[in-house]
Scaffold this motif. Structure first.
Motif, PDB file in Angstrom:
ATOM      1  N   LEU A 266     -12.606 -14.384  18.087  1.00  0.00           N
ATOM      2  CA  LEU A 266     -13.888 -15.068  18.206  1.00  0.00           C
ATOM      3  C   LEU A 266     -13.717 -16.396  18.939  1.00  0.00           C
ATOM      4  CD1 LEU A 266     -16.866 -15.599  17.549  1.00  0.00           C
ATOM      5  CD2 LEU A 266     -16.128 -16.397  15.293  1.00  0.00           C
ATOM      6  N   LEU A 267     -12.700 -17.172  18.559  1.00  0.00           N
ATOM      7  CA  LEU A 267     -12.472 -18.465  19.208  1.00  0.00           C
ATOM      8  C   LEU A 267     -12.137 -18.295  20.689  1.00  0.00           C
ATOM      9  CD1 LEU A 267     -10.499 -20.278  16.393  1.00  0.00           C
ATOM     10  CD2 LEU A 267     -12.788 -20.835  17.209  1.00  0.00           C
ATOM     11  N   ARG A 268     -11.371 -17.248  21.020  1.00  0.00           N
ATOM     12  CA  ARG A 268     -11.050 -17.005  22.429  1.00  0.00           C
ATOM     13  C   ARG A 268     -12.312 -16.698  23.223  1.00  0.00           C
ATOM     14  NH1 ARG A 268      -5.722 -13.294  21.186  1.00  0.00           N
ATOM     15  NH2 ARG A 268      -4.284 -15.026  20.825  1.00  0.00           N
ATOM     16  N   ARG A 269     -13.217 -15.927  22.621  1.00  0.00           N
ATOM     17  CA  ARG A 269     -14.463 -15.635  23.321  1.00  0.00           C
ATOM     18  C   ARG A 269     -15.277 -16.907  23.514  1.00  0.00           C
ATOM     19  NH1 ARG A 269     -19.486 -15.010  21.903  1.00  0.00           N
ATOM     20  NH2 ARG A 269     -19.133 -14.802  19.676  1.00  0.00           N
ATOM     21  N   LEU A 270     -15.334 -17.756  22.503  1.00  0.00           N
ATOM     22  CA  LEU A 270     -16.088 -18.985  22.620  1.00  0.00           C
ATOM     23  C   LEU A 270     -15.493 -19.913  23.674  1.00  0.00           C
ATOM     24  CD1 LEU A 270     -16.823 -19.766  18.861  1.00  0.00           C
ATOM     25  CD2 LEU A 270     -18.379 -18.793  20.551  1.00  0.00           C
ATOM     26  N   ARG A 271     -14.166 -19.849  23.821  1.00  0.00           N
ATOM     27  CA  ARG A 271     -13.533 -20.712  24.823  1.00  0.00           C
ATOM     28  C   ARG A 271     -13.901 -20.323  26.251  1.00  0.00           C
ATOM     29  NH1 ARG A 271      -8.506 -19.938  21.522  1.00  0.00           N
ATOM     30  NH2 ARG A 271      -8.545 -21.630  19.992  1.00  0.00           N
ATOM     31  N   LEU A 272     -14.421 -19.117  26.418  1.00  0.00           N
ATOM     32  CA  LEU A 272     -14.884 -18.720  27.744  1.00  0.00           C
ATOM     33  C   LEU A 272     -16.108 -19.516  28.183  1.00  0.00           C
ATOM     34  CD1 LEU A 272     -14.536 -14.841  27.478  1.00  0.00           C
ATOM     35  CD2 LEU A 272     -13.273 -16.329  29.040  1.00  0.00           C
ATOM     36  N   GLY A 273     -16.708 -20.214  27.239  1.00  0.00           N
ATOM     37  CA  GLY A 273     -17.833 -21.067  27.591  1.00  0.00           C
ATOM     38  C   GLY A 273     -19.166 -20.375  27.654  1.00  0.00           C
ATOM     39  N   ARG A 274     -19.262 -19.161  27.132  1.00  0.00           N
ATOM     40  CA  ARG A 274     -20.533 -18.437  27.216  1.00  0.00           C
ATOM     41  C   ARG A 274     -21.416 -18.702  25.999  1.00  0.00           C
ATOM     42  NH1 ARG A 274     -16.989 -15.683  30.355  1.00  0.00           N
ATOM     43  NH2 ARG A 274     -17.821 -14.788  32.276  1.00  0.00           N
ATOM     44  N   THR A 275     -21.291 -19.877  25.421  1.00  0.00           N
ATOM     45  CA  THR A 275     -22.183 -20.269  24.338  1.00  0.00           C
ATOM     46  C   THR A 275     -22.610 -21.707  24.561  1.00  0.00           C
ATOM     47  OG1 THR A 275     -22.474 -20.370  21.934  1.00  0.00           O
ATOM     48  CG2 THR A 275     -20.350 -21.091  22.784  1.00  0.00           C
ATOM     49  N   ASP A 276     -23.834 -21.995  24.192  1.00  0.00           N
ATOM     50  CA  ASP A 276     -24.353 -23.361  24.315  1.00  0.00           C
ATOM     51  C   ASP A 276     -24.378 -24.085  22.977  1.00  0.00           C
ATOM     52  OD1 ASP A 276     -25.216 -23.612  27.202  1.00  0.00           O
ATOM     53  OD2 ASP A 276     -26.223 -21.757  26.631  1.00  0.00           O
ATOM     54  N   GLY A 277     -23.946 -23.414  21.905  1.00  0.00           N
ATOM     55  CA  GLY A 277     -23.915 -24.046  20.599  1.00  0.00           C
ATOM     56  C   GLY A 277     -23.595 -23.035  19.524  1.00  0.00           C
ATOM     57  N   VAL A 278     -23.208 -23.541  18.362  1.00  0.00           N
ATOM     58  CA  VAL A 278     -22.756 -22.673  17.275  1.00  0.00           C
ATOM     59  C   VAL A 278     -23.407 -23.109  15.966  1.00  0.00           C
ATOM     60  CG1 VAL A 278     -20.771 -21.838  15.955  1.00  0.00           C
ATOM     61  CG2 VAL A 278     -20.539 -22.285  18.412  1.00  0.00           C
ATOM     62  N   ILE A 279     -23.910 -22.138  15.208  1.00  0.00           N
ATOM     63  CA  ILE A 279     -24.352 -22.354  13.833  1.00  0.00           C
ATOM     64  C   ILE A 279     -23.293 -21.783  12.908  1.00  0.00           C
ATOM     65  CG2 ILE A 279     -26.071 -21.768  12.077  1.00  0.00           C
ATOM     66  CD1 ILE A 279     -28.160 -21.649  14.285  1.00  0.00           C
ATOM     67  N   LEU A 280     -22.734 -22.623  12.059  1.00  0.00           N
ATOM     68  CA  LEU A 280     -21.739 -22.194  11.075  1.00  0.00           C
ATOM     69  C   LEU A 280     -22.420 -22.108   9.715  1.00  0.00           C
ATOM     70  CD1 LEU A 280     -18.680 -24.418  12.079  1.00  0.00           C
ATOM     71  CD2 LEU A 280     -18.956 -21.970  12.475  1.00  0.00           C
ATOM     72  N   ALA A 281     -22.486 -20.898   9.162  1.00  0.00           N
ATOM     73  CA  ALA A 281     -23.178 -20.690   7.896  1.00  0.00           C
ATOM     74  C   ALA A 281     -22.190 -20.588   6.745  1.00  0.00           C
ATOM     75  CB  ALA A 281     -24.029 -19.422   7.951  1.00  0.00           C
ATOM     76  N   ALA A 282     -22.575 -21.154   5.598  1.00  0.00           N
ATOM     77  CA  ALA A 282     -21.800 -21.073   4.356  1.00  0.00           C
ATOM     78  C   ALA A 282     -20.361 -21.517   4.596  1.00  0.00           C
ATOM     79  CB  ALA A 282     -21.900 -19.661   3.779  1.00  0.00           C
ATOM     80  N   SER A 283     -19.394 -20.744   4.086  1.00  0.00           N
ATOM     81  CA  SER A 283     -18.004 -21.197   4.152  1.00  0.00           C
ATOM     82  C   SER A 283     -17.379 -21.047   5.533  1.00  0.00           C
ATOM     83  CB  SER A 283     -17.151 -20.441   3.122  1.00  0.00           C
ATOM     84  OG  SER A 283     -17.191 -19.055   3.337  1.00  0.00           O
ATOM     85  N   SER A 284     -18.110 -20.486   6.503  1.00  0.00           N
ATOM     86  CA  SER A 284     -17.583 -20.484   7.870  1.00  0.00           C
ATOM     87  C   SER A 284     -17.539 -21.898   8.435  1.00  0.00           C
ATOM     88  CB  SER A 284     -18.426 -19.590   8.782  1.00  0.00           C
ATOM     89  OG  SER A 284     -19.718 -20.130   8.967  1.00  0.00           O
ATOM     90  N   SER A 285     -18.209 -22.840   7.744  1.00  0.00           N
ATOM     91  CA  SER A 285     -18.196 -24.231   8.198  1.00  0.00           C
ATOM     92  C   SER A 285     -17.015 -25.010   7.638  1.00  0.00           C
ATOM     93  CB  SER A 285     -19.502 -24.932   7.789  1.00  0.00           C
ATOM     94  OG  SER A 285     -19.636 -24.957   6.376  1.00  0.00           O
ATOM     95  N   ALA A 286     -16.049 -24.310   7.046  1.00  0.00           N
ATOM     96  CA  ALA A 286     -14.863 -24.986   6.508  1.00  0.00           C
ATOM     97  C   ALA A 286     -14.136 -25.758   7.603  1.00  0.00           C
ATOM     98  CB  ALA A 286     -13.921 -23.962   5.880  1.00  0.00           C
ATOM     99  N   GLY A 287     -13.317 -26.715   7.196  1.00  0.00           N
ATOM    100  CA  GLY A 287     -12.688 -27.637   8.135  1.00  0.00           C
ATOM    101  C   GLY A 287     -11.897 -26.966   9.225  1.00  0.00           C
ATOM    102  N   THR A 288     -11.225 -25.864   8.925  1.00  0.00           N
ATOM    103  CA  THR A 288     -10.400 -25.194   9.929  1.00  0.00           C
ATOM    104  C   THR A 288     -11.235 -24.715  11.104  1.00  0.00           C
ATOM    105  OG1 THR A 288      -8.857 -24.471   8.218  1.00  0.00           O
ATOM    106  CG2 THR A 288      -8.785 -23.313  10.321  1.00  0.00           C
TER     107      THR A 288
END
Length: 339
Positions: A108-130
């Protein structure tokens, strides 16, 4: 070298590799040694590389929504709210979960690094510090939706009034005349669980009787079995979410305890199935769709460069249905009369 001007050629030169090698790393493809992959990814993070798509008029093209898992109506209601707001703005969305473990997270992080997103919503525990730390190098706006833990003030959050909701649920039972009110708490490491527990205790003016749960049906069932088998079983149980409340229903049914004649039950969330339970469940309504819509609106505003509220708490409401009633004196639990 600034993050706004860094290119794949720059990264390749710094890493001492070819541009195709950098491309393979970005796309998560094979054919790159672990040592080289780590070095390239470190440089990508260090320089905030994002291979952005050309921006269309209006600016915002795609947002990503990440859940720890997607297995119930709680997530579905949030997604519906996010989708409605994004669709109205002409913005596409991709929904992902972290259930695949570290490998799925890294993909998932590799896909996001491609830059094809303009923003991210982190829900529940996906918003953990890591995860938040991993996203910090992408230079995209992030919003936390119902975060499981406290987030830094730099990340806007959209949450609900967990304390007030639990307080109103407990006061409702007290106003009906209940005094033996037990609670089945949610997962102890989730911030909202503690807020609901605090609201319950504040209404009682004491510690109360609390059984541990984890927001799943089985934990509600098991906790209710323990409570109903006690020397002084409660006349009312407040469960920290609807799934555990339905577990209470099943435990009561198997114990021959009638809801609400012998046991009042209150849940939390007001998921779509709550009104169709038998009897229909009294519960605290979280505005789940509205929360999702607010999170999406906040993210779109951030992506446009607008100012936003850093922390939003949306109101809960007690929905009184047929699972609560005044306690009856001398009711029987499991065949034994207990007053």
């Amino acid at each position: 070298m600034t993050s706004s001007r860094v290119t794949m050629d720059d990264i390749a030169r710094l890493a001492g590799v070819s541009v195709p090698t950098v491309s393979r790393v970005l796309n998560g493809r094979d054919g790159v040694s672990a040592l080289t992959r780590d070095r390239v990814e470190e440089l990508l993070r260090e320089h905030g590389y994002r291979a952005r798509l050309p921006t269309r008029p209006g600016g915002i093209r795609l947002i990503d929504v990440i859940f720890p898992e997607i297995d119930c109506a709680w997530e579905s209601e949030h997604i519906r709210g996010i989708e409605a707001t994004a669709s109205a703005a002409g913005v596409a969305m991709v929904v992902s979960s972290l259930t695949g473990g570290p490998d799925a997270t890294e993909q998932l992080l590799r896909r996001l690094r491609l830059g094809r997103t303009d923003g991210v919503i982190l829900a529940a525990s996906s918003s953990a510090g890591t995860m938040r730390a991993a996203l910090s190098s992408l230079n995209v706006p992030v919003v936390a939706l119902a975060p499981a833990s406290r987030v830094s003030g730099e990340v806007p959050t959209v949450d609900t009034t967990n304390f007030a909701g639990a307080y109103s649920a407990t006061r409702h039972l007290m106003d009906l005349g209940h005094r033996r009110i037990a609670m089945i708490a949610g997962h102890p490491e989730i911030r909202g669980s503690q807020a609901r527990l605090d609201g319950y205790r504040a209404a009682l003016g004491g510690e109360g009787v609390v059984e541990a749960g984890n927001f799943y049906f089985q934990s509600g069932y098991d906790a209710a079995r323990r409570l109903l088998a006690g020397a002084e079983p409660p006349t009312a149980i407040f469960a920290a979410n609807d799934y555990m409340a339905l577990g209470v229903y099943e435990a009561a049914r198997r114990a021959g305890v009638s809801v609400p004649a012998q046991l009042s039950v209150v849940g939390f969330d007001d998921l779509p199935g709550a009104r169709w339970a038998s009897p229909p469940l009294t519960t605290v309504r979280q505005p789940l769709r509205d929360m999702g819509g607010r999170a999406a609106g906040t993210l779109l505003a951030l992506a446009r460069g607008d100012s936003v509220d850093t922390h939003v708490e949306m109101n809960t409401n007690l929905i009184v249905r047929e699972s609560t009633a005044s306690p009856q004196g001398g009711v029987q639990f499991g065949g034994e009369r207990r007053g």
